[in-house]
Design an enzyme around this catalytic site. Sequence first.
Site, PDB file in Angstrom:
ATOM      1  N   TYR A  52       0.865  -1.187   0.000  1.00  0.00           N
ATOM      2  CA  TYR A  52       0.000   0.000   0.000  1.00  0.00           C
ATOM      3  C   TYR A  52       0.891   1.222   0.000  1.00  0.00           C
ATOM      4  O   TYR A  52       2.045   1.184   0.439  1.00  0.00           O
ATOM      5  CB  TYR A  52      -1.028   0.015   1.125  1.00  0.00           C
ATOM      6  CG  TYR A  52      -0.558  -0.001   2.565  1.00  0.00           C
ATOM      7  CD1 TYR A  52       0.374   0.906   3.059  1.00  0.00           C
ATOM      8  CD2 TYR A  52      -1.124  -0.898   3.470  1.00  0.00           C
ATOM      9  CE1 TYR A  52       0.753   0.904   4.393  1.00  0.00           C
ATOM     10  CE2 TYR A  52      -0.734  -0.920   4.797  1.00  0.00           C
ATOM     11  CZ  TYR A  52       0.195  -0.012   5.243  1.00  0.00           C
ATOM     12  OH  TYR A  52       0.571  -0.015   6.550  1.00  0.00           O
ATOM     13  N   GLU A 118       1.730  -1.270  -6.254  1.00  0.00           N
ATOM     14  CA  GLU A 118       1.313  -0.372  -5.184  1.00  0.00           C
ATOM     15  C   GLU A 118      -0.204  -0.187  -5.256  1.00  0.00           C
ATOM     16  O   GLU A 118      -0.781  -0.116  -6.352  1.00  0.00           O
ATOM     17  CB  GLU A 118       1.982   1.008  -5.325  1.00  0.00           C
ATOM     18  CG  GLU A 118       3.453   1.027  -4.996  1.00  0.00           C
ATOM     19  CD  GLU A 118       3.715   1.139  -3.479  1.00  0.00           C
ATOM     20  OE1 GLU A 118       2.735   1.216  -2.700  1.00  0.00           O
ATOM     21  OE2 GLU A 118       4.903   1.148  -3.107  1.00  0.00           O
ATOM     22  N   HIS A 156       4.834  -6.812   0.886  1.00  0.00           N
ATOM     23  CA  HIS A 156       6.115  -6.187   1.206  1.00  0.00           C
ATOM     24  C   HIS A 156       6.549  -6.572   2.631  1.00  0.00           C
ATOM     25  O   HIS A 156       7.709  -6.841   2.893  1.00  0.00           O
ATOM     26  CB  HIS A 156       5.966  -4.665   1.081  1.00  0.00           C
ATOM     27  CG  HIS A 156       7.262  -3.946   0.881  1.00  0.00           C
ATOM     28  ND1 HIS A 156       7.344  -2.575   0.877  1.00  0.00           N
ATOM     29  CD2 HIS A 156       8.527  -4.411   0.691  1.00  0.00           C
ATOM     30  CE1 HIS A 156       8.620  -2.234   0.681  1.00  0.00           C
ATOM     31  NE2 HIS A 156       9.342  -3.311   0.565  1.00  0.00           N
TER      32      HIS A 156
END
Length: 252
Positions: A52, A118, A156
């Site tokens: 994010y 993202e 991530h």
Amino acid sequence: MRRISLVPKLLIAALALGLTACATQPARNPIATFVKSPNVDDRKAQLIVVHYTEQGSVDESLQTLSDAKAAHPVSAHYLLGKDGHIYQLVPDGLRAWQAGAGRWGTMTELNSASIGIEIDNNGSEPFTEPQVQALLTLLGDLTTRLHIPKGNVIGHQDLAPTRKIDPGPLFPWKRLADAGYGQWPQGELVDPPAGFDGWMAMRVVGYDIRDRAAALRAFRMHYRARDDGKDLAPEFQPEDLKILYALTRPGS
Ligand SMILES: [Zn+2]
């Protein structure tokens, strides 16, 4: 603008051609004799990393992800807007600066090994339905076109548990798994047999367990939708062990 207008047009054209050639033609090493073989293809990513943005808007993130003058320049291959719009900032075949230092299984150079996606999200709000739909569409495209195994989708936080907490506990991993992406425990969760080594299982799943508290936090965000913070005691709860057993038992 005025300065550019003084540069001869031919020079601009030559520069443009040169840049294009650099981008598409692999450099030939001048110390070697080049004997061309046709048996090649592009180097391809093996993993997809979801993030994010932790920012307030997609416009802000487009700016951040394309700012060459930032103190710490970053990028990603894709950015998903809240309305489900898919932006691409880096071609699939190039190395975006998104994963940074980290480890997943035996992979240690994650920017080279992965495609980064993202998602426009401030870190404390649910992901939107159009974003989830767009992500599923994009994962379908990437895994098919680039031949990335469908199970090789991680967050991530998973590859850099001491540094990162995105995409966090609100990310819908179960929905992805239901569509065939990423890893998820299958079948009924049961207690593992005596002697089951939870930390070994964490390593088998892919986690770097050198900082056990950080790895366990990342694992719980991913598989239990909970963030116990960074001061977590690195001790397994029965639920953790059931999930780890389901992820790693033979036939899973
Ligand atoms: Zn990230």
